[in-house]
Design a protein around this motif. Structure first.
Motif, mmCIF file in Angstrom:
data_model
loop_
_atom_site.group_PDB
_atom_site.id
_atom_site.type_symbol
_atom_site.label_atom_id
_atom_site.label_comp_id
_atom_site.label_asym_id
_atom_site.label_seq_id
_atom_site.Cartn_x
_atom_site.Cartn_y
_atom_site.Cartn_z
ATOM 1 N N ASN A 1 0.812 -1.225 0.000
ATOM 2 C CA ASN A 1 0.000 0.000 0.000
ATOM 3 C C ASN A 1 0.841 1.269 0.000
ATOM 4 N N LYS A 2 1.929 1.265 0.747
ATOM 5 C CA LYS A 2 2.784 2.450 0.797
ATOM 6 C C LYS A 2 3.480 2.679 -0.540
ATOM 7 N N MET A 3 3.851 1.589 -1.203
ATOM 8 C CA MET A 3 4.448 1.726 -2.540
ATOM 9 C C MET A 3 3.409 2.284 -3.509
ATOM 10 N N GLN A 4 2.192 1.813 -3.408
ATOM 11 C CA GLN A 4 1.120 2.314 -4.265
ATOM 12 C C GLN A 4 0.858 3.798 -4.019
ATOM 13 N N SER A 5 1.077 4.240 -2.770
ATOM 14 C CA SER A 5 0.846 5.655 -2.438
ATOM 15 C C SER A 5 1.840 6.571 -3.134
ATOM 16 N N THR A 6 2.974 6.025 -3.583
ATOM 17 C CA THR A 6 3.972 6.863 -4.268
ATOM 18 C C THR A 6 3.505 7.291 -5.659
ATOM 19 N N LYS A 7 2.385 6.709 -6.116
ATOM 20 C CA LYS A 7 1.804 7.159 -7.388
ATOM 21 C C LYS A 7 1.249 8.579 -7.271
ATOM 22 N N LYS A 8 0.995 9.019 -6.025
ATOM 23 C CA LYS A 8 0.409 10.338 -5.805
ATOM 24 C C LYS A 8 1.475 11.438 -5.689
ATOM 25 N N CYS A 9 2.738 11.030 -5.634
ATOM 26 C CA CYS A 9 3.840 11.996 -5.484
ATOM 27 C C CYS A 9 4.616 12.118 -6.789
ATOM 28 N N ILE A 10 4.785 13.350 -7.251
ATOM 29 C CA ILE A 10 5.538 13.581 -8.484
ATOM 30 C C ILE A 10 7.037 13.505 -8.196
ATOM 31 N N GLN A 11 7.754 12.845 -9.087
ATOM 32 C CA GLN A 11 9.214 12.770 -8.962
ATOM 33 C C GLN A 11 9.880 13.828 -9.840
ATOM 34 N N HIS A 12 9.802 13.650 -11.155
ATOM 35 C CA HIS A 12 10.329 14.645 -12.096
ATOM 36 C C HIS A 12 9.314 14.845 -13.222
ATOM 37 N N GLY A 13 9.194 16.075 -13.704
ATOM 38 C CA GLY A 13 8.275 16.347 -14.809
ATOM 39 C C GLY A 13 6.856 15.993 -14.429
ATOM 40 N N ASN A 14 6.271 15.046 -15.184
ATOM 41 C CA ASN A 14 4.914 14.582 -14.870
ATOM 42 C C ASN A 14 4.905 13.113 -14.458
ATOM 43 N N VAL A 15 6.054 12.615 -14.055
ATOM 44 C CA VAL A 15 6.198 11.206 -13.678
ATOM 45 C C VAL A 15 6.178 11.063 -12.158
ATOM 46 N N SER A 16 5.399 10.109 -11.679
ATOM 47 C CA SER A 16 5.312 9.881 -10.235
ATOM 48 C C SER A 16 6.555 9.161 -9.727
ATOM 49 N N VAL A 17 6.697 9.135 -8.424
ATOM 50 C CA VAL A 17 7.804 8.396 -7.801
ATOM 51 C C VAL A 17 7.701 6.918 -8.158
ATOM 52 N N TYR A 18 6.469 6.409 -8.177
ATOM 53 C CA TYR A 18 6.233 5.003 -8.537
ATOM 54 C C TYR A 18 6.687 4.720 -9.975
ATOM 55 N N GLY A 19 6.245 5.572 -10.900
ATOM 56 C CA GLY A 19 6.622 5.383 -12.302
ATOM 57 C C GLY A 19 8.121 5.478 -12.502
ATOM 58 N N HIS A 20 8.753 6.426 -11.812
ATOM 59 C CA HIS A 20 10.209 6.592 -11.900
ATOM 60 C C HIS A 20 10.926 5.347 -11.383
ATOM 61 N N SER A 21 10.482 4.844 -10.234
ATOM 62 C CA SER A 21 11.121 3.671 -9.630
ATOM 63 C C SER A 21 10.985 2.442 -10.524
ATOM 64 N N ALA A 22 9.805 2.277 -11.112
ATOM 65 C CA ALA A 22 9.579 1.150 -12.028
ATOM 66 C C ALA A 22 10.472 1.274 -13.260
ATOM 67 N N ALA A 23 10.620 2.495 -13.756
ATOM 68 C CA ALA A 23 11.464 2.721 -14.934
ATOM 69 C C ALA A 23 12.918 2.413 -14.631
ATOM 70 N N VAL A 24 13.388 2.845 -13.475
ATOM 71 C CA VAL A 24 14.773 2.574 -13.084
ATOM 72 C C VAL A 24 15.012 1.066 -12.964
ATOM 73 N N ALA A 25 14.042 0.354 -12.393
ATOM 74 C CA ALA A 25 14.171 -1.101 -12.272
ATOM 75 C C ALA A 25 14.264 -1.753 -13.647
ATOM 76 N N ALA A 26 13.397 -1.332 -14.550
ATOM 77 C CA ALA A 26 13.365 -1.935 -15.886
ATOM 78 C C ALA A 26 14.613 -1.616 -16.686
ATOM 79 N N TYR A 27 14.995 -0.355 -16.691
ATOM 80 C CA TYR A 27 16.187 0.046 -17.439
ATOM 81 C C TYR A 27 17.445 -0.602 -16.864
ATOM 82 N N SER A 28 17.493 -0.784 -15.557
ATOM 83 C CA SER A 28 18.661 -1.415 -14.930
ATOM 84 C C SER A 28 18.804 -2.859 -15.398
ATOM 85 N N VAL A 29 17.673 -3.572 -15.462
ATOM 86 C CA VAL A 29 17.696 -4.953 -15.963
ATOM 87 C C VAL A 29 18.147 -4.974 -17.420
#
Length: 228
Positions: free
Chosen positions: A52-80
């Motif tokens: 639930n706390k990870m899901q709550s990061t969708k409500k927080c913007i990280q950079h531009g129009n991307v949420s913290v959740y979206g950013h974290s998922a992108a970093v995980a995918a690009y790292s792989v």
């Protein structure tokens, strides 16, 4: 065709190398989306993504129009994807989990710049690691990924593992994409499409190796039949 030739031919047709049945089964649907999701989420990310706390990061913007959740998922995918492209040995589970949690600081840094551990840019890796430890069981690599991803801004926190270096590099790459608003991913699309694509590539290579092994076994068997 002589009797002996017929017997040899029958043996070749009936011969199945080790792993052939599994290879045949996998070959029918090597990119089945449901199977890929099960492989990825259940073994590496399900516990984190469904939190639930990870899901709550969708409500927080990280950079531009991307949420913290979206950013974290992108970093995980690009790292792989980067690790696979470089062809290096790495701990895939730790890389994915550490990358998903590297910004698990649980506040909107645009609204507050100091939440107790110091200024956000310098202190959020420590805050994220504290939150991650409270909610998940992490190994040393996963913790190191979280604590060192802001290097060299955090001079004393030098990455100790190759997984940490991968996330450290990819985090900056994704941040640039998001700040310039040239990223092509959102909260869920990146996990669903990009990570699964990376896993599919890995599966493709595995099946290719199995196919080559099958071919070598058949050639060896044929050579043995000729020598009899």
């Amino acid at each position: 065709m002589g009797t002996n030739d017929y017997i040899k031919r029958s043996k070749r047709l009936k011969y199945k190398p080790v792993g052939y049945d599994k290879y045949n089964r996998d070959r029918k649907s090597p990119f089945d989306k449901k199977r890929m999701e099960e492989h990825y989420f259940h073994k590496a990310a399900a516990e984190i993504v469904n939190n639930n706390k990870m899901q709550s990061t969708k409500k927080c913007i990280q950079h531009g129009n991307v949420s913290v959740y979206g950013h974290s998922a992108a970093v995980a995918a690009y790292s792989v994807k980067l690790a696979e492209k470089l062809g290096i040995r790495y701990d895939k589970r730790s890389l994915i989990r550490g990358a998903l949690l590297h910004d698990f600081f649980l506040y909107d840094w645009h609204k507050t710049n100091n939440v107790g551990d110091g200024l956000h840019g310098f202190a959020h890796p420590l805050t994220a690691s504290k939150n991650a430890v409270r909610n998940f069981r992490l190994n040393k690599k996963e913790l190191d990924i979280i604590r060192t991803h802001m290097w060299p801004l955090t001079l004393r926190k030098l990455p100790k593992h190759r997984e940490s270096w991968l996330v450290c590099i990819v985090d900056k790459y994704c941040s640039i994409l998001e700040t310039l608003k040239i990223n092509k991913y959102g909260d869920n699309s990146f996990i669903r499409n990009e990570i699964l694509a990376a896993i599919a590539e890995e599966e493709k290579r595995r099946l290719l190796k199995l196919k080559k092994a099958k071919s070598l076994q058949l050639n060896e068997n044929s050579a043995n039949d000729k020598n009899k």
